[in-house]
Scaffold this motif. Structure first.
Motif, PDB file in Angstrom:
ATOM      1  N   ALA A  43       0.833  -1.206   0.000  1.00 53.80           N
ATOM      2  CA  ALA A  43       0.000   0.000   0.000  1.00 53.80           C
ATOM      3  C   ALA A  43       0.863   1.250   0.000  1.00 53.80           C
ATOM      4  CB  ALA A  43      -0.930  -0.003   1.215  1.00 53.80           C
ATOM      5  N   ALA A  44       1.907   1.245   0.808  1.00 57.40           N
ATOM      6  CA  ALA A  44       2.805   2.402   0.870  1.00 57.40           C
ATOM      7  C   ALA A  44       3.467   2.631  -0.479  1.00 57.40           C
ATOM      8  CB  ALA A  44       3.852   2.200   1.957  1.00 57.40           C
ATOM      9  N   GLN A  45       3.873   1.543  -1.116  1.00 60.98           N
ATOM     10  CA  GLN A  45       4.531   1.645  -2.420  1.00 60.98           C
ATOM     11  C   GLN A  45       3.555   2.152  -3.483  1.00 60.98           C
ATOM     12  OE1 GLN A  45       6.694  -1.856  -3.598  1.00 60.98           O
ATOM     13  NE2 GLN A  45       6.427  -1.405  -5.747  1.00 60.98           N
ATOM     14  N   LEU A  46       2.299   1.709  -3.405  1.00 64.73           N
ATOM     15  CA  LEU A  46       1.312   2.064  -4.426  1.00 64.73           C
ATOM     16  C   LEU A  46       0.504   3.311  -4.091  1.00 64.73           C
ATOM     17  CD1 LEU A  46      -0.020  -1.533  -5.039  1.00 64.73           C
ATOM     18  CD2 LEU A  46       1.411  -0.202  -6.598  1.00 64.73           C
ATOM     19  N   GLY A  47       0.610   3.772  -2.853  1.00 67.98           N
ATOM     20  CA  GLY A  47      -0.155   4.933  -2.435  1.00 67.98           C
ATOM     21  C   GLY A  47      -1.631   4.637  -2.224  1.00 67.98           C
ATOM     22  N   HIS A  48      -1.953   3.411  -1.813  1.00 67.88           N
ATOM     23  CA  HIS A  48      -3.334   2.995  -1.601  1.00 67.88           C
ATOM     24  C   HIS A  48      -3.605   2.762  -0.122  1.00 67.88           C
ATOM     25  CE1 HIS A  48      -4.280   2.524  -5.800  1.00 67.88           C
ATOM     26  NE2 HIS A  48      -3.191   1.816  -5.974  1.00 67.88           N
ATOM     27  N   SER A  49      -4.878   2.692   0.213  1.00 63.37           N
ATOM     28  CA  SER A  49      -5.308   2.369   1.572  1.00 63.37           C
ATOM     29  C   SER A  49      -5.198   0.856   1.765  1.00 63.37           C
ATOM     30  CB  SER A  49      -6.756   2.822   1.752  1.00 63.37           C
ATOM     31  OG  SER A  49      -7.264   2.359   2.952  1.00 63.37           O
ATOM     32  N   TRP A  50      -4.461   0.412   2.782  1.00 67.90           N
ATOM     33  CA  TRP A  50      -4.174  -1.027   2.900  1.00 67.90           C
ATOM     34  C   TRP A  50      -5.382  -1.934   3.047  1.00 67.90           C
ATOM     35  CZ3 TRP A  50      -5.441  -4.026   7.009  1.00 67.90           C
ATOM     36  CH2 TRP A  50      -5.654  -3.406   8.223  1.00 67.90           C
ATOM     37  N   PRO A  51      -6.519  -1.523   3.635  1.00 68.61           N
ATOM     38  CA  PRO A  51      -7.619  -2.494   3.710  1.00 68.61           C
ATOM     39  C   PRO A  51      -8.145  -2.914   2.343  1.00 68.61           C
ATOM     40  CG  PRO A  51      -7.987  -0.705   5.244  1.00 68.61           C
ATOM     41  CD  PRO A  51      -6.833  -0.313   4.364  1.00 68.61           C
ATOM     42  N   MET A  52      -7.831  -2.147   1.329  1.00 68.00           N
ATOM     43  CA  MET A  52      -8.336  -2.468   0.005  1.00 68.00           C
ATOM     44  C   MET A  52      -7.386  -3.364  -0.781  1.00 68.00           C
ATOM     45  SD  MET A  52     -11.243  -0.587   0.178  1.00 68.00           S
ATOM     46  CE  MET A  52     -11.420  -2.223   0.727  1.00 68.00           C
ATOM     47  N   ILE A  53      -6.407  -3.925  -0.101  1.00 70.22           N
ATOM     48  CA  ILE A  53      -5.459  -4.824  -0.753  1.00 70.22           C
ATOM     49  C   ILE A  53      -5.745  -6.243  -0.267  1.00 70.22           C
ATOM     50  CG2 ILE A  53      -3.041  -5.515  -0.900  1.00 70.22           C
ATOM     51  CD1 ILE A  53      -2.285  -2.610  -0.904  1.00 70.22           C
ATOM     52  N   ARG A  54      -5.871  -7.142  -1.214  1.00 73.61           N
ATOM     53  CA  ARG A  54      -6.094  -8.548  -0.903  1.00 73.61           C
ATOM     54  C   ARG A  54      -4.993  -9.349  -1.588  1.00 73.61           C
ATOM     55  NH1 ARG A  54      -9.643  -6.440   1.707  1.00 73.61           N
ATOM     56  NH2 ARG A  54     -11.860  -6.390   1.335  1.00 73.61           N
ATOM     57  N   ILE A  55      -4.512 -10.396  -0.931  1.00 78.66           N
ATOM     58  CA  ILE A  55      -3.544 -11.306  -1.544  1.00 78.66           C
ATOM     59  C   ILE A  55      -4.261 -12.639  -1.707  1.00 78.66           C
ATOM     60  CG2 ILE A  55      -1.351 -12.512  -1.286  1.00 78.66           C
ATOM     61  CD1 ILE A  55      -0.365 -10.099   0.353  1.00 78.66           C
ATOM     62  N   VAL A  56      -4.313 -13.111  -2.963  1.00 77.42           N
ATOM     63  CA  VAL A  56      -5.074 -14.307  -3.297  1.00 77.42           C
ATOM     64  C   VAL A  56      -4.149 -15.348  -3.920  1.00 77.42           C
ATOM     65  CG1 VAL A  56      -7.001 -15.199  -4.669  1.00 77.42           C
ATOM     66  CG2 VAL A  56      -7.144 -12.916  -3.645  1.00 77.42           C
ATOM     67  N   VAL A  57      -4.272 -16.581  -3.446  1.00 75.47           N
ATOM     68  CA  VAL A  57      -3.517 -17.698  -3.996  1.00 75.47           C
ATOM     69  C   VAL A  57      -4.511 -18.803  -4.327  1.00 75.47           C
ATOM     70  CG1 VAL A  57      -1.790 -19.470  -3.526  1.00 75.47           C
ATOM     71  CG2 VAL A  57      -1.452 -17.147  -2.665  1.00 75.47           C
ATOM     72  N   ASP A  58      -4.535 -19.215  -5.585  1.00 77.80           N
ATOM     73  CA  ASP A  58      -5.453 -20.264  -6.037  1.00 77.80           C
ATOM     74  C   ASP A  58      -6.888 -20.010  -5.586  1.00 77.80           C
ATOM     75  OD1 ASP A  58      -3.364 -21.637  -7.277  1.00 77.80           O
ATOM     76  OD2 ASP A  58      -2.897 -22.766  -5.455  1.00 77.80           O
ATOM     77  N   GLY A  59      -7.345 -18.775  -5.692  1.00 77.90           N
ATOM     78  CA  GLY A  59      -8.713 -18.432  -5.350  1.00 77.90           C
ATOM     79  C   GLY A  59      -8.988 -18.260  -3.867  1.00 77.90           C
ATOM     80  N   ARG A  60      -7.976 -18.444  -3.023  1.00 73.50           N
ATOM     81  CA  ARG A  60      -8.157 -18.310  -1.574  1.00 73.50           C
ATOM     82  C   ARG A  60      -7.440 -17.063  -1.089  1.00 73.50           C
ATOM     83  NH1 ARG A  60      -5.445 -19.411   3.262  1.00 73.50           N
ATOM     84  NH2 ARG A  60      -3.579 -20.126   2.222  1.00 73.50           N
ATOM     85  N   GLU A  61      -8.169 -16.230  -0.347  1.00 76.29           N
ATOM     86  CA  GLU A  61      -7.541 -15.030   0.207  1.00 76.29           C
ATOM     87  C   GLU A  61      -6.628 -15.429   1.355  1.00 76.29           C
ATOM     88  OE1 GLU A  61      -8.554 -10.747   2.276  1.00 76.29           O
ATOM     89  OE2 GLU A  61     -10.156 -11.837   1.274  1.00 76.29           O
ATOM     90  N   ILE A  62      -5.404 -14.933   1.322  1.00 76.29           N
ATOM     91  CA  ILE A  62      -4.433 -15.210   2.378  1.00 76.29           C
ATOM     92  C   ILE A  62      -4.748 -14.294   3.554  1.00 76.29           C
ATOM     93  CG2 ILE A  62      -1.975 -15.270   2.962  1.00 76.29           C
ATOM     94  CD1 ILE A  62      -2.841 -17.289   0.798  1.00 76.29           C
TER      95      ILE A  62
END
Length: 134
Positions: free
Chosen positions: A38-57
């Motif tokens: 988020a810091a690198q992209l300038g975004h609000s962190w709650p709006m970032i999701r990390i997904v692996v094989d359809g499952r949110e980490i």
């Protein structure tokens, strides 16, 4: 004598197809990775999701778990873009992604517009049907 902590260089693919590189200590949780991205992209962190094989980490999982897999970084900077991504996911029959984007704009709070309410209902109804069919 202080202990040395290795740094992990993680590369994610965003939904838009761009690479996002994040460097974090190897002992970091997923929450720390989201905050760094988020810091690198300038975004609000709650709006970032990390997904692996359809499952949110989950936020409390360790960053070292991400070294063995290809992860996708979902970044939704604002409500309007979340709605647009949900509509695109619907057009491409990606209801799993549609659910994620609808969840993103729902978590932003506020009343749903008629369009948002329809997207939300559709995403969960169709995704539930897909899961039952499996």
């Amino acid at each position: 004598e202080g202990s040395s902590v290795d740094t992990l260089q993680l590369t994610f693919m965003s939904v838009a197809g761009s690479e996002v590189k994040v460097a974090v200590p190897s002992t970091s949780t997923v929450l720390s990775i989201k905050q760094a991205a988020a810091a690198q992209l300038g975004h609000s962190w709650p709006m970032i999701r990390i997904v692996v094989d359809g499952r949110e980490i989950k936020n409390n999982e360790m960053s070292s778990d991400l070294l063995r897999v290809t992860a996708q970084l979902l970044v939704v900077p604002n409500r309007e873009e979340a709605v647009q991504h949900a509509k695109f996911a619907q057009m491409t029959d990606r209801y799993d992604l549609m659910v994620q984007f609808c969840t993103c704009f729902a978590q932003m709070g506020g009343a749903f517009s008629e369009e948002e309410a329809q997207l939300f209902r559709t995403s969960f109804r169709v995704h539930a049907q897909e899961l039952v069919a499996q």
